[in-house]
Write a protein that holds these residues in place. Structure first.
Motif, short mmCIF file in Angstrom:
data_model
loop_
_atom_site.label_atom_id
_atom_site.label_comp_id
_atom_site.label_asym_id
_atom_site.label_seq_id
_atom_site.Cartn_x
_atom_site.Cartn_y
_atom_site.Cartn_z
N GLY A 189 -0.94 0.59 4.27
CA GLY A 189 -1.55 1.84 4.69
C GLY A 189 -2.99 1.64 5.16
O GLY A 189 -3.44 2.26 6.13
N ARG A 190 -3.71 0.74 4.50
CA ARG A 190 -5.09 0.45 4.89
C ARG A 190 -5.13 -0.36 6.17
O ARG A 190 -6.04 -0.19 7.00
CB ARG A 190 -5.84 -0.26 3.77
N LYS A 204 5.99 -5.96 8.16
CA LYS A 204 5.28 -6.04 6.89
C LYS A 204 4.69 -7.45 6.68
O LYS A 204 4.90 -8.09 5.65
CB LYS A 204 6.21 -5.67 5.72
N GLN A 227 -3.02 -0.15 8.62
CA GLN A 227 -2.76 0.82 9.69
C GLN A 227 -4.03 1.61 10.02
O GLN A 227 -4.36 1.81 11.19
CB GLN A 227 -1.64 1.77 9.28
N ARG A 228 -4.74 2.04 9.00
CA ARG A 228 -5.97 2.82 9.21
C ARG A 228 -7.04 1.98 9.93
O ARG A 228 -7.71 2.47 10.84
CB ARG A 228 -6.51 3.31 7.85
N LEU A 254 3.17 -3.94 11.43
CA LEU A 254 3.46 -3.05 10.31
C LEU A 254 4.96 -2.97 10.02
O LEU A 254 5.36 -2.92 8.86
CB LEU A 254 2.90 -1.66 10.62
#
Length: 277
Positions: A85-86, A154, A88-89, A151
């Motif tokens: 998630g980080r 993974k 991606q941000r 992403l």
């Protein structure tokens, strides 16, 4: 001193990426007296191990600012990857602010920049400015990957460097990431911000290493030159030393200052404050 924790680029290495003969000689003398050496670097293990191997030096490694630790034989002993998630941000912010990217996996580096963008980054002197390579050689160090593919697959990412020629742009993104929390942010040059998990810092990794080795903080000497070394230079160690070419925050964090990496500053520190003490 029982443990030497030493940074690589700007510290142990010359600009062309090799260990000087004098630094090699001093480290061997330290080891001959029973000292253990752990290299603490922002590099991945393959990039970190090669110059040490060429110099004939045997040591342990804290890599990618503490995100991965290795024994001298290359065995991975701990890892702290970035949450997806980080990642991606960070990639969203990189696209929004036009930032170059360097994403470090365990054994290779990725970039979401296409070749044309990469070449512009090289021309702007923001890509690995401490490494003396031509643009084609530098491009071959990376594998291009689309952010969506990264992403979806993974891919484990240990450290992300975001880069821009305008420091004010980087500081704007740094403030956003600081406010969102959960990350460790440091700089090895004015053109970058290095991002790892909040648990992945050189200082924290060094303390974990010392605990495993049964070594007290007072028996450790740390030497570094940049912002990503502050977490270890600011520890209450036996001795912390900033290089003569160090960034101001590293000088402020350290107890003493040695000569530059062009003047065998690591050897100077060992001879003056450890080996002949």
């Amino acid at each position: 001193m029982k443990v030497l924790a030493v940074d690589m680029d700007g510290t142990l290495l010359l600009p062309e990426g090799r260990v000087s003969k004098e630094n090699s000689r001093a480290i061997r003398k330290f080891q001959e007296r029973g000292g253990q050496v752990v290299v603490c670097t922002g590099r991945s293990f393959p990039d970190a191990a090669l110059p040490l191997r060429e110099a004939g030096l045997n040591c342990d490694f804290i890599c990618m600012n503490g995100a991965a630790c290795y024994q001298s034989d290359g065995r991975l002993t701990s890892k702290k990857t970035l949450p997806f998630g980080r990642i991606q941000r960070i990639l969203e912010l990189a696209e929004q602010y036009g930032l170059a990217t360097d994403l470090m996996g365990e054994d290779r580096s990725y970039t979401t920049m296409k070749k044309e963008e990469f070449y512009r980054g090289f021309e702007d002197k923001i890509l690995l400015p401490m490494v003396n390579l031509d643009v084609e050689s530098m491009w071959r160090r990376f594998q291009y990957i689309d952010s969506r593919e990264l992403l979806e697959k993974k891919v484990d990412i240990f450290k992300i460097s975001i880069l821009h020629k305008n420091r004010m742009v980087l500081e704007r993104v740094e403030k956003i990431l600081e406010e969102e929390g959960g990350l460790a942010l440091a700089s090895s040059d004015v053109t970058n911000i290095e991002i790892t998990s909040s648990q992945a810092q050189k200082g924290k990794a060094l303390m974990e290493y010392a605990q495993k080795k049964g070594v007290a903080q007072k028996d450790i000497i740390a030497i570094g030159d940049s912002g990503n070394d502050v977490s270890m230079l600011s520890l209450p160690l036996g001795l912390s030393v900033a290089m003569g070419n160090a960034m101001p925050q590293a000088v402020q964090a350290a107890m003493r200052q040695t000569k530059s990496n062009l003047e065998d500053g690591v050897a100077y520190a060992l001879y003056h404050w450890v080996l002949n003490a």
